[in-house]
Design a protein around this motif. Sequence first.
Motif, PDB file in Angstrom:
ATOM      1  N   GLN A 177       1.015  -1.159   0.205  1.00 56.29           N
ATOM      2  CA  GLN A 177      -0.067   0.144   0.049  1.00 56.29           C
ATOM      3  C   GLN A 177       0.769   1.237   0.160  1.00 56.29           C
ATOM      4  O   GLN A 177       0.694   2.238  -0.771  1.00 56.29           O
ATOM      5  N   LEU A 178       1.814   1.243   0.786  1.00 55.18           N
ATOM      6  CA  LEU A 178       2.841   2.283   0.971  1.00 55.18           C
ATOM      7  C   LEU A 178       3.585   2.556  -0.522  1.00 55.18           C
ATOM      8  O   LEU A 178       3.739   3.600  -1.093  1.00 55.18           O
ATOM      9  N   ALA A 179       4.090   1.398  -1.064  1.00 52.25           N
ATOM     10  CA  ALA A 179       4.699   1.583  -2.316  1.00 52.25           C
ATOM     11  C   ALA A 179       4.075   1.806  -3.271  1.00 52.25           C
ATOM     12  O   ALA A 179       4.560   2.271  -4.255  1.00 52.25           O
ATOM     13  N   GLY A 180       2.607   1.327  -3.434  1.00 54.49           N
ATOM     14  CA  GLY A 180       1.873   1.464  -4.654  1.00 54.49           C
ATOM     15  C   GLY A 180       2.052   0.501  -5.598  1.00 54.49           C
ATOM     16  O   GLY A 180       2.102   0.783  -6.814  1.00 54.49           O
ATOM     17  N   MET A 181       2.660  -0.550  -5.273  1.00 61.51           N
ATOM     18  CA  MET A 181       3.122  -1.391  -6.068  1.00 61.51           C
ATOM     19  C   MET A 181       3.037  -3.043  -5.457  1.00 61.51           C
ATOM     20  O   MET A 181       3.227  -2.854  -4.299  1.00 61.51           O
ATOM     21  N   GLU A 182       3.395  -4.109  -6.375  1.00 58.75           N
ATOM     22  CA  GLU A 182       3.353  -5.338  -5.824  1.00 58.75           C
ATOM     23  C   GLU A 182       4.682  -5.729  -5.586  1.00 58.75           C
ATOM     24  O   GLU A 182       5.587  -5.045  -6.276  1.00 58.75           O
ATOM     25  N   LEU A 183       5.191  -6.570  -4.315  1.00 60.58           N
ATOM     26  CA  LEU A 183       6.374  -6.799  -3.728  1.00 60.58           C
ATOM     27  C   LEU A 183       6.701  -8.097  -3.761  1.00 60.58           C
ATOM     28  O   LEU A 183       7.677  -8.471  -2.998  1.00 60.58           O
ATOM     29  N   GLY A 184       5.988  -8.954  -4.275  1.00 56.63           N
ATOM     30  CA  GLY A 184       6.126 -10.322  -4.170  1.00 56.63           C
ATOM     31  C   GLY A 184       5.399 -11.134  -3.068  1.00 56.63           C
ATOM     32  O   GLY A 184       4.257 -10.637  -2.750  1.00 56.63           O
ATOM     33  N   ASP A 185       6.086 -12.082  -2.537  1.00 57.09           N
ATOM     34  CA  ASP A 185       5.602 -13.021  -1.548  1.00 57.09           C
ATOM     35  C   ASP A 185       5.732 -12.353  -0.175  1.00 57.09           C
ATOM     36  O   ASP A 185       6.654 -11.493   0.125  1.00 57.09           O
ATOM     37  N   PRO A 186       4.798 -12.697   0.785  1.00 53.60           N
ATOM     38  CA  PRO A 186       4.766 -12.029   2.023  1.00 53.60           C
ATOM     39  C   PRO A 186       6.357 -12.462   2.814  1.00 53.60           C
ATOM     40  O   PRO A 186       6.744 -13.728   2.433  1.00 53.60           O
ATOM     41  N   PRO A 187       6.916 -11.422   3.699  1.00 50.33           N
ATOM     42  CA  PRO A 187       6.479 -10.216   4.051  1.00 50.33           C
ATOM     43  C   PRO A 187       6.595  -8.956   3.014  1.00 50.33           C
ATOM     44  O   PRO A 187       6.575  -7.981   3.575  1.00 50.33           O
ATOM     45  N   GLY A 188       7.518  -9.294   2.015  1.00 50.32           N
ATOM     46  CA  GLY A 188       7.886  -8.580   0.907  1.00 50.32           C
ATOM     47  C   GLY A 188       9.264  -7.858   1.458  1.00 50.32           C
ATOM     48  O   GLY A 188       9.673  -8.345   2.709  1.00 50.32           O
ATOM     49  N   GLU A 189       9.614  -7.077   0.651  1.00 46.29           N
ATOM     50  CA  GLU A 189      11.068  -6.589   0.934  1.00 46.29           C
ATOM     51  C   GLU A 189      10.843  -4.995   1.492  1.00 46.29           C
ATOM     52  O   GLU A 189       9.861  -4.527   1.243  1.00 46.29           O
ATOM     53  N   PRO A 190      11.800  -4.739   2.576  1.00 45.16           N
ATOM     54  CA  PRO A 190      11.779  -3.340   3.003  1.00 45.16           C
ATOM     55  C   PRO A 190      11.901  -2.406   2.111  1.00 45.16           C
ATOM     56  O   PRO A 190      12.569  -2.412   1.035  1.00 45.16           O
ATOM     57  N   LEU A 191      11.233  -1.413   2.371  1.00 44.66           N
ATOM     58  CA  LEU A 191      10.740   0.033   1.226  1.00 44.66           C
ATOM     59  C   LEU A 191      12.098   0.835   1.416  1.00 44.66           C
ATOM     60  O   LEU A 191      12.770   0.803   2.486  1.00 44.66           O
ATOM     61  N   THR A 192      12.541   1.154   0.231  1.00 40.61           N
ATOM     62  CA  THR A 192      13.748   1.980   0.141  1.00 40.61           C
ATOM     63  C   THR A 192      13.417   3.085  -0.742  1.00 40.61           C
ATOM     64  O   THR A 192      14.362   3.356  -1.581  1.00 40.61           O
ATOM     65  N   GLY A 193      12.304   3.611  -0.791  1.00 39.98           N
ATOM     66  CA  GLY A 193      11.931   4.983  -1.245  1.00 39.98           C
ATOM     67  C   GLY A 193      10.696   4.757  -2.419  1.00 39.98           C
ATOM     68  O   GLY A 193       9.921   5.668  -2.646  1.00 39.98           O
ATOM     69  N   GLN A 194      10.347   3.445  -2.350  1.00 35.06           N
ATOM     70  CA  GLN A 194       9.034   3.260  -3.181  1.00 35.06           C
ATOM     71  C   GLN A 194       7.751   4.056  -2.659  1.00 35.06           C
ATOM     72  O   GLN A 194       7.580   3.884  -1.386  1.00 35.06           O
ATOM     73  N   GLY A 195       7.318   4.751  -3.465  1.00 34.98           N
ATOM     74  CA  GLY A 195       5.930   5.413  -2.922  1.00 34.98           C
ATOM     75  C   GLY A 195       6.464   6.775  -2.090  1.00 34.98           C
ATOM     76  O   GLY A 195       5.433   7.060  -1.382  1.00 34.98           O
ATOM     77  N   GLY A 196       7.629   6.873  -1.981  1.00 28.82           N
ATOM     78  CA  GLY A 196       8.212   8.067  -1.063  1.00 28.82           C
ATOM     79  C   GLY A 196       8.472   7.531   0.288  1.00 28.82           C
ATOM     80  O   GLY A 196       8.816   8.316   0.954  1.00 28.82           O
ATOM     81  N   TRP A 197       8.624   6.230   0.414  1.00 25.66           N
ATOM     82  CA  TRP A 197       8.552   5.746   2.042  1.00 25.66           C
ATOM     83  C   TRP A 197       9.985   4.812   1.965  1.00 25.66           C
ATOM     84  O   TRP A 197      10.113   4.045   1.158  1.00 25.66           O
ATOM     85  N   THR A 198      10.756   5.088   3.214  1.00 23.77           N
ATOM     86  CA  THR A 198      11.706   4.388   3.424  1.00 23.77           C
ATOM     87  C   THR A 198      11.852   3.669   5.067  1.00 23.77           C
ATOM     88  O   THR A 198      11.669   4.600   5.735  1.00 23.77           O
ATOM     89  N   GLU A 199      12.074   2.604   5.068  1.00 24.16           N
ATOM     90  CA  GLU A 199      11.922   1.878   6.166  1.00 24.16           C
ATOM     91  C   GLU A 199      13.454   2.145   6.898  1.00 24.16           C
ATOM     92  O   GLU A 199      14.443   1.813   6.293  1.00 24.16           O
ATOM     93  N   ILE A 200      13.452   2.679   7.925  1.00 22.99           N
ATOM     94  CA  ILE A 200      14.632   2.996   8.657  1.00 22.99           C
ATOM     95  C   ILE A 200      15.592   1.721   9.076  1.00 22.99           C
ATOM     96  O   ILE A 200      14.812   0.558   9.314  1.00 22.99           O
ATOM     97  N   SER A 201      16.787   1.684   9.294  1.00 18.35           N
ATOM     98  CA  SER A 201      17.646   0.836   9.985  1.00 18.35           C
ATOM     99  C   SER A 201      16.915   0.264  11.322  1.00 18.35           C
ATOM    100  O   SER A 201      16.737   1.157  12.135  1.00 18.35           O
ATOM    101  N   GLY A 202      17.229  -1.062  11.494  1.00 17.84           N
ATOM    102  CA  GLY A 202      16.590  -1.603  12.773  1.00 17.84           C
ATOM    103  C   GLY A 202      15.334  -2.162  12.612  1.00 17.84           C
ATOM    104  O   GLY A 202      14.843  -2.670  13.611  1.00 17.84           O
ATOM    105  N   CYS A 203      14.726  -1.889  11.735  1.00 21.95           N
ATOM    106  CA  CYS A 203      13.287  -2.307  11.641  1.00 21.95           C
ATOM    107  C   CYS A 203      12.981  -3.356  10.116  1.00 21.95           C
ATOM    108  O   CYS A 203      14.029  -3.090   9.414  1.00 21.95           O
ATOM    109  N   PRO A 204      12.339  -4.217  10.133  1.00 19.65           N
ATOM    110  CA  PRO A 204      11.042  -4.358  11.010  1.00 19.65           C
ATOM    111  C   PRO A 204      11.474  -4.773  12.577  1.00 19.65           C
ATOM    112  O   PRO A 204      12.599  -5.552  12.505  1.00 19.65           O
ATOM    113  N   LEU A 205      10.752  -4.473  13.445  1.00 18.77           N
ATOM    114  CA  LEU A 205      11.123  -4.981  14.923  1.00 18.77           C
ATOM    115  C   LEU A 205      10.198  -6.119  15.117  1.00 18.77           C
ATOM    116  O   LEU A 205       9.146  -6.251  14.816  1.00 18.77           O
TER     117      LEU A 205
END
Length: 330
Positions: A177-205
Motif C-alpha cells: 500500500q505504501l509503495a503503490g506496487m506489488e512486492l512479491g510474497d509475504p512479508p515483502g522486501e523493506p521499502l527503500t523509497g518506493q511511494g516516497g517511503w523508506t524503512e529505517i535501519s533496525g526495522c522491522p522489529l
Amino acid sequence: MKKLLTATALVALTAPAAFAEAHGGYTFALVPKAMNNPFFDLARDGCYKAQEELEDVTCEYIGPGEHTELEQIQIVQDLITKGVDGIAVAPSNAPAMAKALEDAAEAGIPVMTWDSDLLPEDAELRTTYVGTFNYDIGRHLAELVQARHPDGGTICLQTGGAAAANHNERLLGAREQLAGMELGDPPGEPLTGQGGWTEISGCPLITNDDGNVAVQGMTDILAANPDLTAFLSTGAFTQWFDNAYRNAVEPYQEEMANGDLTIVVADTLPMQIAQTKDGLGNGLVGQRPFEMGYKAMYILKDIAEGNEVEDPIYTGLDVCNNDNIDTCVN
C-alpha cells in the motif's frame, strides 16, 4: 464459496463422529498462540459462548502460557494423542505446525485454522480458515499513515513472530500500500523509497508477541530517530501494557497531534480505544476475535458431521482514526 471435503478430510470425519455418538458430545480444542494475550481472551469467550449454545459441544481452550512456538506444537501433539474431536489452531510457526498436523490427518481429527493460517502449500491439512484477511490489516494501517503523510517519509514496522504467516501477510499489505506496487510474497522486501517511503535501519522489529519487548523496541526507535514519520505495528502487543505504552509515547503527544508523527496499531482492544481517544495513537485496525472463537466451534461441528464449509471465512475489520474513534467499532 463452499469447500468440498477432500479425501483426507472425509477420512477424518469417521473417528470423531463415532466418538461423539458413543460419548454424547464433541470436544473441540481452540488453541491460541498464547494464553497471556488479551486478544485471545476474547476468542476464548466466544468459544465458551458457542459451548453454551451447542448442547453437544465442549470448548477446550488451551495454549502456551506465553508465546512459545515449540510449546504450542507440543500442545497440539498432545491433543492429537488425547483424541479430541477437532482442533482449531492459530499457528505461531506455520511450517512447523503443518508438520504436526500431518499426525492429526492420520488420526482422523478434523482441523481448521483461525487468526493465523498455514502456508498455501500446506492448506490441505486444514479444512478452512476463519479470521481476518490479514493482508487488509496491513493495507488499512498503511492507508491511515498515508492520509496523514501523503508525501511519504520514514517508517518503522513492528511485527510478531518472524514465521507467523498472519503477521507476514500484514507486513506485505502495508508495504504494498505504501509503495503503490506489488512486492512479491509475504512479508515483502523493506521499502527503500518506493511511494516516497523508506524503512529505517533496525526495522522491522520482531516482538514474538511479547508486550514488554514491543514497548521497549518502540521506545528505543522513537528515541533514536527523532525525525521518524510513522510507526506501524501489525499487532496489539505494542499497546497491551497500558501504563508502559502511555509512558513511552506521552513525550511525543504533541508531534502526534500536529501531524509530525503517526503511530498506528492493529486491533481495537479496550485499552487501545482509550489510548487513541487520549491522543496517544492515531489509528487502529481492529479484528473480531470473539467471533473467531465463536464460529470455530460451529465450524468444527459442521466438519465433524460431514457438512460443507466455506474456505476461507473472513470476520471483518474495523478501521479507526482520531476522528471516528467513538463510533468505529461494530
